[in-house]
Design a protein around this motif. Structure first.
Motif, PDB file in Angstrom:
ATOM      1  N   UNK A  45       0.793  -1.219   0.000  1.00  0.00           N
ATOM      2  CA  UNK A  45       0.000   0.000   0.000  1.00  0.00           C
ATOM      3  C   UNK A  45       0.823   1.265   0.000  1.00  0.00           C
ATOM      4  N   UNK A  46       2.154   1.138  -0.054  1.00  0.00           N
ATOM      5  CA  UNK A  46       3.014   2.323  -0.013  1.00  0.00           C
ATOM      6  C   UNK A  46       3.028   3.078  -1.336  1.00  0.00           C
ATOM      7  N   UNK A  47       2.666   2.405  -2.438  1.00  0.00           N
ATOM      8  CA  UNK A  47       2.667   3.033  -3.751  1.00  0.00           C
ATOM      9  C   UNK A  47       3.619   2.412  -4.742  1.00  0.00           C
ATOM     10  N   UNK A  48       4.304   1.322  -4.345  1.00  0.00           N
ATOM     11  CA  UNK A  48       5.289   0.686  -5.241  1.00  0.00           C
ATOM     12  C   UNK A  48       4.626   0.197  -6.526  1.00  0.00           C
ATOM     13  N   UNK A  49       3.525  -0.531  -6.394  1.00  0.00           N
ATOM     14  CA  UNK A  49       2.868  -1.093  -7.581  1.00  0.00           C
ATOM     15  C   UNK A  49       2.365  -0.005  -8.507  1.00  0.00           C
ATOM     16  N   UNK A  50       1.841   1.076  -7.932  1.00  0.00           N
ATOM     17  CA  UNK A  50       1.353   2.179  -8.762  1.00  0.00           C
ATOM     18  C   UNK A  50       2.499   2.820  -9.530  1.00  0.00           C
ATOM     19  N   UNK A  51       3.631   3.029  -8.863  1.00  0.00           N
ATOM     20  CA  UNK A  51       4.787   3.612  -9.550  1.00  0.00           C
ATOM     21  C   UNK A  51       5.262   2.706 -10.678  1.00  0.00           C
ATOM     22  N   UNK A  52       5.310   1.405 -10.425  1.00  0.00           N
ATOM     23  CA  UNK A  52       5.715   0.460 -11.467  1.00  0.00           C
ATOM     24  C   UNK A  52       4.749   0.521 -12.648  1.00  0.00           C
ATOM     25  N   UNK A  53       3.466   0.634 -12.367  1.00  0.00           N
ATOM     26  CA  UNK A  53       2.478   0.699 -13.455  1.00  0.00           C
ATOM     27  C   UNK A  53       2.610   1.987 -14.255  1.00  0.00           C
ATOM     28  N   UNK A  54       3.042   3.068 -13.606  1.00  0.00           N
ATOM     29  CA  UNK A  54       3.301   4.299 -14.357  1.00  0.00           C
ATOM     30  C   UNK A  54       4.515   4.132 -15.263  1.00  0.00           C
ATOM     31  N   UNK A  55       5.565   3.499 -14.728  1.00  0.00           N
ATOM     32  CA  UNK A  55       6.777   3.301 -15.519  1.00  0.00           C
ATOM     33  C   UNK A  55       6.544   2.364 -16.694  1.00  0.00           C
ATOM     34  N   UNK A  56       5.663   1.381 -16.502  1.00  0.00           N
ATOM     35  CA  UNK A  56       5.466   0.350 -17.534  1.00  0.00           C
ATOM     36  C   UNK A  56       4.268   0.626 -18.436  1.00  0.00           C
ATOM     37  N   UNK A  57       3.643   1.790 -18.320  1.00  0.00           N
ATOM     38  CA  UNK A  57       2.602   2.175 -19.266  1.00  0.00           C
ATOM     39  C   UNK A  57       1.205   1.690 -18.948  1.00  0.00           C
ATOM     40  N   UNK A  58       1.006   1.067 -17.796  1.00  0.00           N
ATOM     41  CA  UNK A  58      -0.344   0.616 -17.433  1.00  0.00           C
ATOM     42  C   UNK A  58      -1.213   1.815 -17.051  1.00  0.00           C
ATOM     43  N   UNK A  59      -0.641   2.749 -16.284  1.00  0.00           N
ATOM     44  CA  UNK A  59      -1.339   3.983 -15.914  1.00  0.00           C
ATOM     45  C   UNK A  59      -0.551   5.184 -16.429  1.00  0.00           C
ATOM     46  N   UNK A  60      -1.227   6.316 -16.527  1.00  0.00           N
ATOM     47  CA  UNK A  60      -0.561   7.582 -16.832  1.00  0.00           C
ATOM     48  C   UNK A  60      -0.677   8.470 -15.609  1.00  0.00           C
ATOM     49  N   UNK A  61       0.371   9.243 -15.290  1.00  0.00           N
ATOM     50  CA  UNK A  61       0.311  10.095 -14.097  1.00  0.00           C
ATOM     51  C   UNK A  61      -0.712  11.214 -14.271  1.00  0.00           C
ATOM     52  N   UNK A  62      -1.350  11.612 -13.154  1.00  0.00           N
ATOM     53  CA  UNK A  62      -2.264  12.757 -13.184  1.00  0.00           C
ATOM     54  C   UNK A  62      -1.490  14.069 -13.130  1.00  0.00           C
ATOM     55  N   UNK A  63      -0.261  14.012 -12.593  1.00  0.00           N
ATOM     56  CA  UNK A  63       0.610  15.190 -12.558  1.00  0.00           C
ATOM     57  C   UNK A  63       2.047  14.703 -12.512  1.00  0.00           C
ATOM     58  N   UNK A  64       2.976  15.588 -12.889  1.00  0.00           N
ATOM     59  CA  UNK A  64       4.378  15.211 -12.890  1.00  0.00           C
ATOM     60  C   UNK A  64       4.839  14.707 -14.244  1.00  0.00           C
ATOM     61  N   UNK A  65       6.138  14.405 -14.347  1.00  0.00           N
ATOM     62  CA  UNK A  65       6.716  14.015 -15.632  1.00  0.00           C
ATOM     63  C   UNK A  65       7.594  12.781 -15.494  1.00  0.00           C
ATOM     64  N   UNK A  66       7.680  12.022 -16.601  1.00  0.00           N
ATOM     65  CA  UNK A  66       8.614  10.904 -16.742  1.00  0.00           C
ATOM     66  C   UNK A  66       9.541  11.240 -17.893  1.00  0.00           C
ATOM     67  N   UNK A  67      10.851  11.050 -17.661  1.00  0.00           N
ATOM     68  CA  UNK A  67      11.819  11.296 -18.727  1.00  0.00           C
ATOM     69  C   UNK A  67      12.711  10.075 -18.884  1.00  0.00           C
ATOM     70  N   UNK A  68      12.971   9.691 -20.132  1.00  0.00           N
ATOM     71  CA  UNK A  68      13.826   8.563 -20.450  1.00  0.00           C
ATOM     72  C   UNK A  68      14.973   9.078 -21.305  1.00  0.00           C
ATOM     73  N   UNK A  69      16.198   8.932 -20.787  1.00  0.00           N
ATOM     74  CA  UNK A  69      17.387   9.445 -21.455  1.00  0.00           C
ATOM     75  C   UNK A  69      17.242  10.917 -21.820  1.00  0.00           C
ATOM     76  N   UNK A  70      16.657  11.683 -20.887  1.00  0.00           N
ATOM     77  CA  UNK A  70      16.567  13.128 -21.076  1.00  0.00           C
ATOM     78  C   UNK A  70      15.383  13.604 -21.881  1.00  0.00           C
ATOM     79  N   UNK A  71      14.600  12.692 -22.452  1.00  0.00           N
ATOM     80  CA  UNK A  71      13.437  13.082 -23.253  1.00  0.00           C
ATOM     81  C   UNK A  71      12.169  12.743 -22.486  1.00  0.00           C
ATOM     82  N   UNK A  72      11.267  13.693 -22.378  1.00  0.00           N
ATOM     83  CA  UNK A  72      10.020  13.459 -21.661  1.00  0.00           C
ATOM     84  C   UNK A  72       9.161  12.467 -22.429  1.00  0.00           C
ATOM     85  N   UNK A  73       8.582  11.501 -21.703  1.00  0.00           N
ATOM     86  CA  UNK A  73       7.783  10.463 -22.337  1.00  0.00           C
ATOM     87  C   UNK A  73       6.440  10.361 -21.625  1.00  0.00           C
ATOM     88  N   UNK A  74       5.451   9.846 -22.363  1.00  0.00           N
ATOM     89  CA  UNK A  74       4.122   9.583 -21.798  1.00  0.00           C
ATOM     90  C   UNK A  74       3.598   8.332 -22.485  1.00  0.00           C
TER      91      UNK A  74
END
Length: 512
Positions: A45-74
Motif C-alpha cells: 500500500x506504499x505506492x510501489x505497484x502504482x509507480x511500477x504501473x506508471x513506468x510500464x505504461x499501465x497507468x498515466x500520471x495525473x501530474x508530474x513528468x517521466x523522462x527517459x534518457x533526457x526526453x520526456x515520455x508519456x
C-alpha cells in the motif's frame, strides 16, 4: 527538454496518481541510473505497484513528468513502454503454460521465413531463444513447455523475453518470493550480469537480506510519498525498516514465554508416499514447532498429508489425546486442525468473495438456521470480532479479499481457523509476500496464539524465521526426519548439517 545527469536513464519528477478516494502517489521523485540495481522498498500500500504501473505504461500520471534518457515520455500502453526499452517481470508471471519457452519468448512476434510471409521460421526462433537464454546462463531447453519448468526457470524465460525487446530498464517485482536460496543466487548473478552490460534494474522485494545482497541504492515509499533514496552501504537494516514503517521496530522476532502444556498433537508412523522411513513427532499447548529442510525435503508434503489435503501412505494421529482419522481436510477441521497454505491465493482464499465469507468458511455449519440459510447478523458478528482481533485493515468486510494487501490476506486465512476454534494451526510460509510491518504483526499474532494455549507448526524457507520463532525444530531430509533441535541448540549451521546429505556438505550456507 529535461536536463539529465550523465548516467541517468529514467527520471520521475513530482509524479502523482489518484484513484477514487485515495492518492496512490503524491509528488514522488524517482531516478534510475544506467547499469545500477535500484531497490524500490515500502510496505504493502506504499505506492510501489502504482509507480511500477506508471513506468510500464499501465497507468498515466495525473501530474508530474517521466523522462527517459533526457526526453520526456508519456506511455499510452505497456507496449509503448516495451518499445521504449522498459520491461516488467511481475510477481504473477505472465506466461502461457502449454507453450514452449521459445513460443513464450517470442509471443506475438515469432520470426518469419521472409518479410510479410505467414510462415514461421522455427529454426531461427529456437536459435534466438537459445541465445537469449544462454546470455542469462539459464539451463532451459527452448522446446520445453513452460508449465513443466520450475518457478526460477519461468522467471528466466520472462527475463529472456524482456531482453528480446532490447530492454534498457528491467523491473523485477518480488522475483525471489518463491525461490530457494540457490535459485535466488542464480537470479542475483543474472541481475549483476545485466547491470554490467548497462541495463538498469529496479528490484522490488520484502526480503531485506536480498536487498542488501544485490542492491546499490534504495528508494523508500510510505503512504504514497517518497521517504528518501539511500546508498545501501550507508544505511543499516534498522534505519531502513524505520523509514518503511515510520516507527522503531525493536526486534524482528518477538519472544514468548515458553511454558508448554499438555500434548495437543501426536503423530506416529506417518510415512509419505515414496519415503523409506516413517515420521513421528508431538506438539504441546503453547509451543511453536518449526519444520526446516531444503526445498524438496518433504516439509509441505508432510503438513498437507497431516491436514488431509494429500494422501499419507500410513500413519496415526491424536489430537488432545483422542485418536482421529484424517482422510480429507474436513476430517482435520473437525479434529481441531487449521492450515495456512504456502500459496494463499490459490489454496487459502476465494479471491472474488468478500472478506466476511472467507473468514466464516470453516464455521458456516454453525451459522445456518434450520432451513439451511446463513444467519447474516451472526456471520457479521463473528467476522467483525476476528477482523478487530487480527487488526485486518479494510474498508468494509464485504469487499473482495483479493483487494487486500498480502499481509491482510494472510490475517484473513488465520482468522478463519480462529473462528473454528482450532487447537493446532499449521502455517506454511506464513510471511511470504508480506512486508516488514505486516511480518511483525503476524509474528505477534503467532506468539499471542501460543500464549493462549494453541499449538503452532511453522514452515519457512527463510531459516532465520524458523530459528527466531520456534521452541523446537524438526529437520526433514528427503521425506524423512533427519533430527530434532531445541531452540537453545538450533543454529543455521546445526540445521543445515542435518538438512544436507553427508556427501553434499562442503559448501553449505544457511538460508536467507
Amino acid at each position: 527538454m529535461t536536463v539529465k545527469a550523465p548516467d541517468e536513464l529514467l527520471v520521475c519528477r513530482k509524479v502523482t496518481k489518484r484513484f477514487p478516494g485515495v492518492v496512490a502517489l503524491d509528488g514522488v521523485d524517482f531516478d534510475v541510473r544506467r547499469g545500477e540495481i535500484h531497490v524500490l522498498l515500502g510496505e504493502n500500500g506504499a505506492g510501489k505497484s502504482t509507480l511500477v504501473k506508471l513506468l510500464s505504461g499501465v497507468h498515466r500520471p495525473d501530474a508530474g513528468t517521466l523522462s527517459l534518457e533526457g526526453r520526456q515520455v508519456a506511455f499510452a500502453s505497456p507496449f509503448e513502454a516495451q518499445q521504449a526499452g522498459i520491461s516488467t517481470v511481475h510477481q504473477e508471471l505472465a506466461l502461457v503454460p502449454h507453450l514452449t519457452a521459445t513460443e513464450n519468448i517470442f509471443l506475438g512476434a515469432l520470426p518469419r521465413s521472409r518479410r510479410l510471409s505467414p510462415v514461421i521460421d522455427w529454426r531461427a526462433a529456437r536459435l534466438q531463444a537459445q541465445a537469449l537464454l544462454d546470455r542469462l546462463g539459464a539451463h532451459v531447453p527452448p522446446d520445453a513447455p513452460v508449465g513443466e519448468l520450475s518457478v526460477a526457470q519461468r522467471q528466466l524465460v520472462e527475463i529472456a523475453r524482456a531482453l528480446r525487446f532490447r530492454s534498457r530498464l528491467l523491473i523485477l517485482d518480488e522475483p525471489t518470493s518463491s525461490l530457494s536460496d540457490e535459485e535466488a543466487q542464480t537470479l542475483f548473478r543474472v541481475m549483476r550480469q545485466l547491470a554490467d552490460t548497462g541495463v538498469a534494474v529496479v528490484f522490488i522485494s520484502h526480503r531485506l537480506a536480498d536487498v542488501y545482497a544485490v542492491g546499490e541504492r534504495v528508494t523508500v515509499l510510505r503512504d504514497g510519498r517518497k521517504v528518501g533514496t539511500y546508498a545501501l552501504r550507508e544505511i543499516d537494516e534498522a534505519e531502513l525498516i524505520k523509514a518503511m514503517v515510520g516507527r522503531e521496530v525493536a526486534t524482528q522476532y518477538p519472544r514468548h514465554r515458553a511454558h508448554p502444556g499438555p500434548e495437543v498433537l501426536r503423530v506416529e508412523d506417518l510415512r509419505l508416499p515414496g519415503a523409506r522411513h516413517a515420521i513421528g513427532f508431538s506438539l504441546r499447548e503453547g509451543e511453536i514447532l518449526g519444520l526446516a529442510g531444503l526445498v524438496g525435503s518433504g516439509r509441505t508434503e508432510l503438513v498437507r498429508a497431516l491436514f488431509g489435503a494429500d494422501p499419507m501412505a500410513e500413519g496415526r494421529v491424536w489430537v488432545d489425546g483422542r485418536p482421529v482419522r484424517i482422510r480429507r481436510p474436513g476430517d482435520a477441521i473437525r479434529a481441531g486442525l487449521g492450515f495456512v497454505p504456502e500459496d494463499r491465493k490459490a489454496q487459502g482464499l476465494i479471491l472474488g468473495h468478500p472478506v466476511r465469507h472467507n473468514i466464516t468458511l470453516a464455521v458456516l455449519h454453525h451459522l445456518v438456521n434450520r432451513l439451511g440459510v446463513v444467519r447474516g447478523g451472526e456471520e457479521r458478528r463473528v467476522a467483525g470480532r476476528l477482523i478487530e482481533r487480527m487488526n485486518v485493515r479494510l474498508h468494509d468486510d464485504l469487499q473482495p479479499v483479493a483487494s487486500l494487501s498480502g499481509g491482510n490476506q494472510q490475517k484473513v486465512v488465520l482468522a478463519r481457523w480462529l473462528a473454528g476454534r482450532s487447537r493446532v494451526i499449521v502455517m506454511d510460509e506464513p510471511t511470504r509476500g508480506v512486508d516488514v510491518g505486516a511480518r511483525w504483526e503476524i509474528y505477534r499474532l503467532i506468539v499471542e496464539l501460543v500464549e493462549q494455549g494453541l499449538g503452532v507448526i511453522i514452515i519457512s524457507s527463510e531459516l532465520p524465521e524458523v530459528l527466531g520463532l520456534a521452541d523446537r525444530i524438526l529437520v526433514l531430509r528427503e521425506g524423512e526426519l533427519a533430527g530434532e533441535l531445541p531452540a537453545a541448540q538450533a543454529t543455521q549451521e546445526a540445521v543445515m548439517r542435518l538438512a544436507v546429505p553427508a556427501g553434499n556438505r562442503s559448501d553449505v550456507v544457511g538460508g536467507r
